[in-house]
Motif scaffolding. Sequence first.
Motif, PDB file in Angstrom:
ATOM      1  N   LEU A 174       5.955   7.517   0.001  1.00  0.00           N
ATOM      2  CA  LEU A 174       5.795   8.909  -0.516  1.00  0.00           C
ATOM      3  C   LEU A 174       4.424   9.279  -0.500  1.00  0.00           C
ATOM      4  O   LEU A 174       3.783   8.444   0.098  1.00  0.00           O
ATOM      5  CB  LEU A 174       5.958   8.527  -1.826  1.00  0.00           C
ATOM      6  CG  LEU A 174       7.351   8.100  -2.372  1.00  0.00           C
ATOM      7  CD1 LEU A 174       7.576   8.389  -4.387  1.00  0.00           C
ATOM      8  CD2 LEU A 174       7.984   9.485  -2.880  1.00  0.00           C
ATOM      9  N   SER A 175       4.183  11.256  -0.296  1.00  0.00           N
ATOM     10  CA  SER A 175       3.216  11.090   0.187  1.00  0.00           C
ATOM     11  C   SER A 175       2.115  11.231  -1.233  1.00  0.00           C
ATOM     12  O   SER A 175       2.672  11.717  -1.782  1.00  0.00           O
ATOM     13  CB  SER A 175       2.997  12.916   1.258  1.00  0.00           C
ATOM     14  OG  SER A 175       3.872  13.812   0.163  1.00  0.00           O
ATOM     15  N   ARG A 176       0.819  12.704  -0.874  1.00  0.00           N
ATOM     16  CA  ARG A 176       0.466  12.872  -2.172  1.00  0.00           C
ATOM     17  C   ARG A 176       0.749  13.819  -2.498  1.00  0.00           C
ATOM     18  O   ARG A 176       0.708  13.428  -4.325  1.00  0.00           O
ATOM     19  CB  ARG A 176      -1.090  12.745  -1.407  1.00  0.00           C
ATOM     20  CG  ARG A 176      -2.405  11.954  -1.154  1.00  0.00           C
ATOM     21  CD  ARG A 176      -3.403  12.201  -0.695  1.00  0.00           C
ATOM     22  NE  ARG A 176      -4.058  10.912  -0.700  1.00  0.00           N
ATOM     23  CZ  ARG A 176      -5.753  10.698  -0.594  1.00  0.00           C
ATOM     24  NH1 ARG A 176      -5.608  12.556  -0.708  1.00  0.00           N
ATOM     25  NH2 ARG A 176      -6.334  10.315  -0.398  1.00  0.00           N
ATOM     26  N   LYS A 177       1.968  14.133  -2.306  1.00  0.00           N
ATOM     27  CA  LYS A 177       2.356  15.631  -2.797  1.00  0.00           C
ATOM     28  C   LYS A 177       3.389  15.459  -3.650  1.00  0.00           C
ATOM     29  O   LYS A 177       4.285  16.221  -4.115  1.00  0.00           O
ATOM     30  CB  LYS A 177       2.630  16.871  -1.328  1.00  0.00           C
ATOM     31  CG  LYS A 177       3.495  16.429  -1.071  1.00  0.00           C
ATOM     32  CD  LYS A 177       3.775  17.711   0.515  1.00  0.00           C
ATOM     33  CE  LYS A 177       5.030  17.431   1.296  1.00  0.00           C
ATOM     34  NZ  LYS A 177       5.280  18.663   1.998  1.00  0.00           N
ATOM     35  N   VAL A 205       8.766  -5.103   0.575  1.00  0.00           N
ATOM     36  CA  VAL A 205       8.681  -4.596  -1.030  1.00  0.00           C
ATOM     37  C   VAL A 205       8.450  -5.906  -1.850  1.00  0.00           C
ATOM     38  O   VAL A 205       8.792  -7.298  -1.854  1.00  0.00           O
ATOM     39  CB  VAL A 205      10.102  -3.888  -1.276  1.00  0.00           C
ATOM     40  CG1 VAL A 205      10.265  -4.191  -2.302  1.00  0.00           C
ATOM     41  CG2 VAL A 205      10.031  -3.255  -0.107  1.00  0.00           C
ATOM     42  N   ALA A 206       7.314  -5.528  -2.941  1.00  0.00           N
ATOM     43  CA  ALA A 206       6.979  -6.618  -3.625  1.00  0.00           C
ATOM     44  C   ALA A 206       7.919  -6.558  -5.233  1.00  0.00           C
ATOM     45  O   ALA A 206       8.071  -7.332  -5.660  1.00  0.00           O
ATOM     46  CB  ALA A 206       5.201  -6.424  -4.276  1.00  0.00           C
ATOM     47  N   GLY A 207       8.153  -5.622  -5.423  1.00  0.00           N
ATOM     48  CA  GLY A 207       8.754  -5.534  -6.765  1.00  0.00           C
ATOM     49  C   GLY A 207       9.659  -4.067  -6.817  1.00  0.00           C
ATOM     50  O   GLY A 207       8.827  -2.955  -6.314  1.00  0.00           O
ATOM     51  N   ILE A 208      10.727  -4.253  -7.500  1.00  0.00           N
ATOM     52  CA  ILE A 208      11.184  -2.910  -7.323  1.00  0.00           C
ATOM     53  C   ILE A 208      11.265  -2.755  -9.023  1.00  0.00           C
ATOM     54  O   ILE A 208      12.015  -3.413  -9.740  1.00  0.00           O
ATOM     55  CB  ILE A 208      13.150  -2.502  -6.711  1.00  0.00           C
ATOM     56  CG1 ILE A 208      12.603  -3.111  -5.580  1.00  0.00           C
ATOM     57  CG2 ILE A 208      13.569  -1.664  -7.103  1.00  0.00           C
ATOM     58  CD1 ILE A 208      14.121  -3.402  -4.498  1.00  0.00           C
ATOM     59  N   GLY A 231       0.636  -1.367   0.308  1.00  0.00           N
ATOM     60  CA  GLY A 231      -0.001  -0.169   0.137  1.00  0.00           C
ATOM     61  C   GLY A 231       0.669   1.139   0.109  1.00  0.00           C
ATOM     62  O   GLY A 231      -0.135   2.069   0.154  1.00  0.00           O
ATOM     63  N   VAL A 232       1.753   1.325  -0.226  1.00  0.00           N
ATOM     64  CA  VAL A 232       3.136   2.065  -0.111  1.00  0.00           C
ATOM     65  C   VAL A 232       3.537   2.436  -1.653  1.00  0.00           C
ATOM     66  O   VAL A 232       4.103   1.518  -1.769  1.00  0.00           O
ATOM     67  CB  VAL A 232       4.080   2.109   1.216  1.00  0.00           C
ATOM     68  CG1 VAL A 232       2.505   2.664   2.497  1.00  0.00           C
ATOM     69  CG2 VAL A 232       4.452   1.580   1.509  1.00  0.00           C
ATOM     70  N   THR A 233       4.146   3.713  -1.676  1.00  0.00           N
ATOM     71  CA  THR A 233       5.580   3.534  -2.364  1.00  0.00           C
ATOM     72  C   THR A 233       7.366   4.176  -2.369  1.00  0.00           C
ATOM     73  O   THR A 233       6.549   5.628  -1.540  1.00  0.00           O
ATOM     74  CB  THR A 233       5.193   3.739  -4.182  1.00  0.00           C
ATOM     75  OG1 THR A 233       3.867   3.344  -4.473  1.00  0.00           O
ATOM     76  CG2 THR A 233       6.060   4.665  -5.516  1.00  0.00           C
ATOM     77  N   HIS A 234       7.738   3.872  -2.198  1.00  0.00           N
ATOM     78  CA  HIS A 234       9.287   3.869  -2.267  1.00  0.00           C
ATOM     79  C   HIS A 234       9.498   4.711  -3.383  1.00  0.00           C
ATOM     80  O   HIS A 234       9.849   4.149  -4.544  1.00  0.00           O
ATOM     81  CB  HIS A 234      10.145   3.106  -1.051  1.00  0.00           C
ATOM     82  CG  HIS A 234      10.046   2.628  -0.252  1.00  0.00           C
ATOM     83  ND1 HIS A 234       8.952   3.240   1.064  1.00  0.00           N
ATOM     84  CD2 HIS A 234       9.417   1.227  -0.141  1.00  0.00           C
ATOM     85  CE1 HIS A 234       8.401   2.231   1.245  1.00  0.00           C
ATOM     86  NE2 HIS A 234       9.056   0.899   0.984  1.00  0.00           N
TER      87      HIS A 234
END
Length: 942
Positions: free
Chosen positions: A77-80, A51-54, A25-28
């Motif tokens: 990451l946030s929405r901004k 981490v599912a995939g890079i 549910g999140v993104t780096h």
Amino acid sequence: MNEILQTAAILAPSSVIEVRALADGVTHSGYFDDYERLARAVEALDADPAVAGIYVTLNTPNPALLARRANRIKMRLSRKDATTADADILRRRWFPVDIDPVRPSGVSSTDEEHDAAIAAADRIAGYLAEQGFPSPIKADSGNGAHLLYRIDLANDEVATSLVKGALATLDALFSNETITVDTANYNAARIWKLYGTLSRKGDSTEERPHRRAKILKLPEEIGVVPLERLQYLAGILPREEPSQPKKGSRRIDLASWLADHNIAVRSTRPYQGGTLYILAECPFSGAHKDGAFAIQFANGAIFAGCHHASCGGGAQRWSELRGIYEKKRTTEEKEAAPAPSPAPVPAPAPVDEGHRRRAMEILQTGDPLAFLLDTFNKSHVGDRTVAECLVMSLASQSVENTNGLHVAISGNSGKGKSHACTTMLQQVPEEYRLAGTVSDKALYYNGSLQPGTVFLFDDVSLSDDLQEVLKAATANFRVSIEHQTVTTDRKLQICRIPERCVWWLAKVEDAGDDQVANRMLTVWIDDSLEQDERVLQYMKEREAREDHSDGEDPDLVVCRAIWQILKVERLHISIPYARRVQFSATTNRRNPGILFDLIKASALIHRFQREAYDGGIRANLDDFAAAARVYAAINGETGGQETKMTKNEAAALATVATMGWEQFTIKMLQEALGLSYHQTYRILHGYTSRGTAYSGLLEKCPAVSFFDTMVSGDVEGYAVRRREHLFSFDGTVYRRWAHGGGVWLDGDRDDGPGPGNPGRPPDRSGSTEGCGVAAGLPQDSSTGCNDPAAQNDVELADVCTDRERRLPFSTEVQQNIHTVPGTGSGVSECACVCETRNAGTDPGIPASRGGNSNQAPFSRLPAGIAGCNTLKRSVRGGPMPQEPLSGVLDHREFLRVKVELGRCDLCHTGKAVYRSREARTSLCEGCYARLVREGNRGVGVR
């Protein structure tokens, strides 16, 4: 970590790249231009089980994006926090093909599903290679397969539509119940699995394990896909509905029609509002099974075709498909009609007993080969080697242990290729001839073909299918070639091309396909000015006759009788001295086999004069001499067997060597050859005609390469700069490459006929203990270094070593040199037999030309080019003569020298750089080029 570094360097060399990791549910995300820091950051991310995939961006982003997160990963990451969008991409760098196995979402693939995706990637890569795509990067995504093709496109709507259409084509043609081609990868900012990292979808189980993505195959050179190839791929399937069926016509339901005609469907899928049917087998060609499809659009219109280029490459073929399968007659008419009988096999033409007796007498006590060739020359002037190749080809049909001899004759239009073939074909019994235009399928359906038929294709462009048939027939000469098809009532029908058929190709160019050319005797027609004069004289004498002798030559009937006798049985032929046969080059492994087949063919022609054993006969040294003569000729003055050069290509190389150029331009070579710029360009670069690619000297000859240059010159007081190809020529490599046609007997003399054999040619010393034939090439130095004058009458300082040969413009090399590896052969690092290792194995007996009038433009080069045996003229001359006429000078007598000679003796303006001791004349570059050009015209360069 090394694979992560390698992937980043390959996908985005010297560019900013975004790394994006998808977790629960999140993104780096982070941006990097320091790939070492990228690898360390990714390694830490990859260790996180959440981490599912890079992934990384494939295409080139705006470098300003680095400032968002410079060489670091921001977690969660946030929405901004922005990531790379389509508008941020400057150029498209990759065409991505993602093959996924069909499976439930959110889980890894099984080994079987994973293997299916890898196999599908191989099929797609093979298809795209057929369409002209370069080799891709092939990779394992962890669950499926990837193909990456390098492109160079702007990031605009046109490029987006092009990539989208190309992916849609691959999806339509290759997606099925087990794998799919992902069509969502068309947007410019698409992210891609970073190789070297783990792919985690769901939990890792024994049946569905997590796998690490990795590169499977990296080509040595990553080529860019030509724009037209990508456009072609995107346009194979129609994107718009064809016009609706005519009003009042019966609407065909495609699914029912396919079922009614027993046409197997491999898979179906929605397409453009209609249905796409992928057919199990191609109904248009027997050369392949996959590729055929049919579409029924929403308006009822139908489109059918095949994606293979040989089947039209996606052209509309629905009418043809209907014509193949729909019944043209009612069932009642078919039942009433008698069953079609097979085409009758023509009976052998009756031969007069007197002609047969004479044929037998020639075979038993005469010279049958000379008789066949002399009969040929009654109707066709010259071209003795061409005729000898055709005769050997016919004889090979009756040899049990042979791969057959097929003949490819090339030469300029209107110079007698067709006439030579048809003249020789008249000697063949009628039931064994097939000449004229014929399609590939007609060959299979012609029930009248006999084993041992001669196929003559006269100036016919071979289709892809026909080239496949030709390759199959020549590779399997001793067996018939089968083609399985179905009749209109869906019954299996097996058609065949019989065994032991030989193929004669008469074309202006070479055969085109390298595999076809390698299986054939490659011979040139004589198109010299001298031959033109001989033909004209023959025509005049024929037209002046008053004896009403226009009927068929009686000797032709005897020739047919000879072949009918020779075709009665097939014989095994042994070559007792085979172990003693030596070759100056064996790089092309088919050429030694061709020599052995020539020996067997000669023995077969003289079968009644050869020693017999149970089931066969033994070839003697006469057969070796005859075969070596032909082999030498087609490797020298009348053919390009080893080098695969056409006559004009050989003349071009010889001209460059004769001029002593180390660097030259197309314009310089054009002026020396007397050809157009376009013709000269094609000789060097090759060309494509009617879908067939013909190689040029850059691909064939390793001695030729070119630079991309900028040249400058003064035009009306202004400095003008323009781009031009500057070609380089390595004379040493050229001599080594072209020194490939020598054959001789060596070793123990006890396994062959005795010294008293009258057919054994003498060796250098005049003894009859050896037999050797050299190829007659200008680079063949096998006869060199035997004349003491050749070693004592030379001042090497006067031989051309000048590195300051001027070009028409001053040249600045701005890019790397482009070299194309040649396919020819070599014998050693030095082709000259002054070397002990060469002189000791090559007896160098010059080839007897057997009355052949062919003489290639490079049959004799000036001193300093052909080999050290020709460097025997001192360039120091006496007083200069009066100005000679250019028509009486021979360019072969001139040497390029480095000493100061003053002005040219012809034009009195240019600086003299060539010198003839015999003529006591000095010439400048331009005047010498004019002499070479005149010499080329005399031997048939056009």
